[in-house]
Design an enzyme around this catalytic site. Sequence first.
Site, PDB file in Angstrom:
ATOM      1  CE1 TYR A 118      -4.943  -9.801   9.801  1.00 11.61           C
ATOM      2  CE2 TYR A 118      -5.901  -9.822   7.328  1.00 11.61           C
ATOM      3  CZ  TYR A 118      -4.654  -9.032   8.296  1.00 11.61           C
ATOM      4  OH  TYR A 118      -4.595  -8.055   7.905  1.00 11.61           O
TER       5      TYR A 118
ATOM      6  CG  ASP B 205      -1.943  -1.204   1.059  1.00 10.34           C
ATOM      7  OD1 ASP B 205      -2.128  -1.407   0.155  1.00 10.34           O
ATOM      8  OD2 ASP B 205      -2.210  -1.811   1.921  1.00 10.34           O
TER       9      ASP B 205
ATOM     10  CG  ASP C 160      -3.774  -2.134  -4.233  1.00 13.70           C
ATOM     11  OD1 ASP C 160      -3.492  -2.370  -4.727  1.00 13.70           O
ATOM     12  OD2 ASP C 160      -4.517  -2.391  -3.088  1.00 13.70           O
TER      13      ASP C 160
END
Length: 721
Positions: free
Chosen positions: A235, A113, A165
């Site tokens: 999760y 990220d 991303d």
Amino acid sequence: MKENSNSMHGGQQPQKHYGITSSISMAFPREVDHQYTQKLSEAMKPFGVFEDEDELNHRLAVLGKLNTFVKEWIAEISETKNLPPSAITNVGGKIFTFGSYRLGVHTKGADIDALCVSPRHVERTDFFDSFFAKLKLHEEIKDLRAVEDAFVPVIKFKFDGIEIDLLFARLALQSIPDNLDLRGDSHLRNLDIRCIRSLNGCRVTDEILYLVPNKENFRLTLRAIKLWAKRRGIYSNMLGFLGGVSWAMLVARTCQLYPNAVAATLVHKFFLVFSKWEWPNPVLLKQPEDSNLNLPVWDPRVNPSDRYHLMPIITPAYPQQNSTYNVSTSTRTIMSEEFKYGLSVTDDILQGKTDWSKLFQPPNFFLKYKHYIVLTASASTEENQLEWIGLVESKIRVLVGNLERNEYITLAHVSPTSFPGNKESCSENEFVSMWFIGIIFKKVENAESVNIDLTYDIQSFTDTVYRQANNINMLKDGMKIEATHVKKKQLHQYLPVELVQRKKRSIVELNRNSNGGSSKRSSLDGSQLDSSRDSDSGTPFSSPSSVCKPSRPANREEPGTLVELSNKAQKGVLYGQYATVSSPAGSTIPTVVGRSVVPCLDSSRDTTSPTEQNQNGATAAAKRPHSPTQDGSPKRIRDTADLVRRGSGPWMDMSRAILHIQTKSCQILGGVKAMPIPTIDTSRTQRLPSMELPDVTSPLPSSNHQRVVKNSIRLALNRHR
């Protein structure tokens, strides 16, 4: 030598205060604690949680190239906007990382990220136009796609094999220096909401790292907890469990309470603290701050909707938000169970009775419940299916909420693992994905049988999905949702027989070796849940042997009644709460939206008439209180608190400390305890924020090829099997 380290180190450095309360223990690790930590690291290695040096260096090289691209692009944009050459030279630009990579807990093959930060003269449209075009020209970049209309706009791509991303934020600065620190709240001034959302990930991650006493101990502990949560099937922020940032904050809070402990001790203390935590008391890493920027923050004193969050874990960076607003009563119940199980296992590990591998053994979800909902999403092309399953999965928590509100359902447990369908059993060009939801039904007293209608619960969910797909112009020919109710013994129609049989064999073995041979444990809803564990992973499998359903039609009965939710306050913090009920043993009529399945009927099943069914539904309850708190009793909560204050019972020192921590969390939100309990609109309880759902007035798609199924889903439970 290590055992005396407490006194040795105590004189060398002053004790630092972490978090909103003092620590529970400042004890330094013993030699045996280091040994257990080493064994913990070894136990995690087979699961690919650590990257080798070459892989780490590869990531650094890719991020370095991407950072260079950003600087070049911003210089090019600056030139087109007629900035003077001297300004262009110093205009800067930078790539920041956040999430698991920034925390230092990413696994092999994990994505990165990242955030592109630009100066004020670079527009978001430039990012999605010229920078996107620049990336497209680079031969090392594959699978490039932009999602400009997302809640947090993003460009996704693979850079030399690494998935990235990339978000975008422009700051109100003339240039972006390499040493820029995003933690300062002043950077949020005069920014649009999309930039604030994009910055939030970096700011929260940096704040978490700043607030932990020892980063290396934090990282190893978080790796262990994340692996445990994934293996145990809890999760998934999307499905109402916890996501990565929430687990990180719980681990960070544990580190604050035990600042000198090593990872093995911290893992055990994690389960100790949160198995005793009285939700919905919030978890806070620092005192909330008001930066006077008029941004919405989590505050139950001001925002009525915040009072009904069930498991609040509050991000430490302004604007503070609850990272767990998707949690439902069912998912909180399941996670609370798992905290207690984790405590039991780590107790045994630290007593030398077992090893760390037991902590990472997955549960057998498909043997845990007697009843399941099978949710099937299908599309006619693979590309359509990828879009379709993404939307359906993002809304499954809506279905779980609907099922929880059914008066006859105590718990709805969705497995995060999706399973592919079998093309041979379905249409030639049909692509299928399946999710399984375990159901515990309420035991209806003084009734031989009861007819249960799930039509409304499931149909309102499918309507939501179809509306959303229609509103964003995603709905295409062949996109369908179907829901089937089946009993445990019918799962072989959807799952490989060998998967179920293998789990059964390992269940028997584990039952003999753990917990005194007991294969059951009491769940928090008062029913008996199968607590058997096995060592098989819950990873997706190749297409099951049978997905399409056989042909006998299901019986139809009249709908049962729905009941309102009851709400209470716990520990002075106002949130919606629910009381618990027990699970029945019953027989069912499996049914499916749009298709039929073979009914597997008990000969003893009562064929209650529609009129009788309505009467049963009417007399069952006028309200449906259900709580994930143990024994579902507010009185129990008060009794426990009184017991702690009196100093009797086990774990009293620890319980006093945790009670103090939770009380402090409430005091920080001063005035919450004094607030009157509001009247709750049950039509809104447990629903997502309005921005998450399409307008209910939106029309359902009505074209011929976009089928919206309206068939009933009803079943009968018999008390005698």
